[in-house]
Enzyme design. Sequence first.
Site, PDB file in Angstrom:
ATOM      1  N   LYS A 223       7.027  81.627  64.672  1.00  0.00           N
ATOM      2  CA  LYS A 223       7.651  80.896  65.772  1.00  0.00           C
ATOM      3  C   LYS A 223       8.069  79.520  65.275  1.00  0.00           C
ATOM      4  CE  LYS A 223       5.284  78.821  69.084  1.00  0.00           C
ATOM      5  NZ  LYS A 223       5.860  77.441  69.129  1.00  0.00           N
TER       6      LYS A 223
ATOM      7  N   ASP B 263      11.913  79.230  69.252  1.00  0.00           N
ATOM      8  CA  ASP B 263      11.305  78.817  70.516  1.00  0.00           C
ATOM      9  C   ASP B 263      11.818  77.439  70.914  1.00  0.00           C
ATOM     10  OD1 ASP B 263       9.563  78.622  72.713  1.00  0.00           O
ATOM     11  OD2 ASP B 263       7.948  77.778  71.482  1.00  0.00           O
ATOM     12  N   LEU B 264      13.096  77.382  71.321  1.00  0.00           N
ATOM     13  CA  LEU B 264      13.707  76.109  71.704  1.00  0.00           C
ATOM     14  C   LEU B 264      13.891  75.963  73.206  1.00  0.00           C
ATOM     15  CD1 LEU B 264      16.366  75.666  68.867  1.00  0.00           C
ATOM     16  CD2 LEU B 264      13.977  74.920  68.934  1.00  0.00           C
ATOM     17  N   LYS B 265      13.617  77.015  73.944  1.00  0.00           N
ATOM     18  CA  LYS B 265      13.611  76.968  75.410  1.00  0.00           C
ATOM     19  C   LYS B 265      14.873  76.300  75.966  1.00  0.00           C
ATOM     20  CE  LYS B 265       8.532  76.616  75.524  1.00  0.00           C
ATOM     21  NZ  LYS B 265       8.298  76.374  74.077  1.00  0.00           N
ATOM     22  N   TYR B 266      16.018  76.871  75.664  1.00  0.00           N
ATOM     23  CA  TYR B 266      17.278  76.293  76.113  1.00  0.00           C
ATOM     24  C   TYR B 266      17.320  76.172  77.641  1.00  0.00           C
ATOM     25  CZ  TYR B 266      18.883  77.610  71.400  1.00  0.00           C
ATOM     26  OH  TYR B 266      19.032  77.761  70.050  1.00  0.00           O
TER      27      TYR B 266
ATOM     28  N   PRO C 186      25.396  76.424  81.977  1.00  0.00           N
ATOM     29  CA  PRO C 186      25.563  77.777  81.430  1.00  0.00           C
ATOM     30  C   PRO C 186      26.349  77.834  80.123  1.00  0.00           C
ATOM     31  CG  PRO C 186      25.803  77.841  83.797  1.00  0.00           C
ATOM     32  CD  PRO C 186      25.688  76.398  83.432  1.00  0.00           C
TER      33      PRO C 186
ATOM     34  N   THR D 261      26.779  75.595  77.760  1.00  0.00           N
ATOM     35  CA  THR D 261      26.029  75.026  76.640  1.00  0.00           C
ATOM     36  C   THR D 261      24.944  75.977  76.157  1.00  0.00           C
ATOM     37  OG1 THR D 261      26.458  72.755  77.351  1.00  0.00           O
ATOM     38  CG2 THR D 261      24.543  73.109  75.938  1.00  0.00           C
TER      39      THR D 261
ATOM     40  N   THR E 104       2.221  77.841  79.670  1.00  0.00           N
ATOM     41  CA  THR E 104       0.782  78.106  79.749  1.00  0.00           C
ATOM     42  C   THR E 104      -0.037  76.828  79.780  1.00  0.00           C
ATOM     43  OG1 THR E 104       0.706  78.358  77.337  1.00  0.00           O
ATOM     44  CG2 THR E 104       0.917  80.368  78.648  1.00  0.00           C
TER      45      THR E 104
ATOM     46  N   ARG F  40      -6.242  82.895  72.486  1.00  0.00           N
ATOM     47  CA  ARG F  40      -7.335  82.269  71.760  1.00  0.00           C
ATOM     48  C   ARG F  40      -8.465  83.274  71.561  1.00  0.00           C
ATOM     49  NH1 ARG F  40      -3.995  79.019  71.257  1.00  0.00           N
ATOM     50  NH2 ARG F  40      -4.052  76.747  71.492  1.00  0.00           N
TER      51      ARG F  40
ATOM     52  N   GLY G 139      -1.438  80.122  66.988  1.00  0.00           N
ATOM     53  CA  GLY G 139      -1.215  79.044  66.035  1.00  0.00           C
ATOM     54  C   GLY G 139      -2.496  78.480  65.476  1.00  0.00           C
TER      55      GLY G 139
END
Length: 238
Positions: free
Chosen positions: A32, A59-62, A66, A68, A123, A184, A213
């Site tokens: 990621k 994982d840039l969460k645009y 619309p 762009t 989360t 976890r 991670g």
Amino acid sequence: MKDRLIFALDVDSYDEARQWVRILADEVGMFKVGKQLFTRCGPQIVDMIRQAGGGVFLDLKYHDIPNTVAKAGIEAARMGVQMFNVHALGGGKMMRTMVDEVREAAVKEGFPVPITLAVTILTSSSEEDLRQVGIDLPVTQMVPRLATLARESGLHGVVASAQELPLIRQACGGDFVVVTPGVRPATAARDDQQRVMTPGEAIAAGSDYLVVGRPISKADDPVLAARSIVAEMTEAGA
């Protein structure tokens, strides 16, 4: 099962990222790449991972207008990432436009369409956090609502806590992809995550991919930690 484990490459340099890719390329299915690393290194970090044989979850969460988001999605797909995400709170028009334009570009240029995901509720967010920004509905209502909007907009799946998985499956069906962060092992610290499950619990609940991670990167033996997680996933999925 290791193909369903995604390592969160939350580091701040190209060299450190390359080191982790070398260590874990045979142990996980994807890496990621988030905002910190991509802002520092740009597309070359994706190229490095792919050249090492790894897959990339961008994982840039645009979340923008619309047009762009659609153009950003096309560029992500051109890089050859396996999956990328947008914010479901951007709305149905934003998501539909992105899906349509990525598919159109893929046909014209001959690149594969990545798995497209929508982020529902982070989360790390508590219900008090949501109330502060004007969202009064509880997480248990917001997550399936946003997941349904993503499915209706043509996305392949969502990023969501495994604790909301039954709600998502009920709303969107079993073939809707769910990527689960905040995983976890029972012995690991929660860090800044609020809604967590163990790897075994998440797989048993129906998660398709797990993002892990710090339980790997902070372990005394990261390879052993990754293998232990895969073993727990395998046992739960048997």
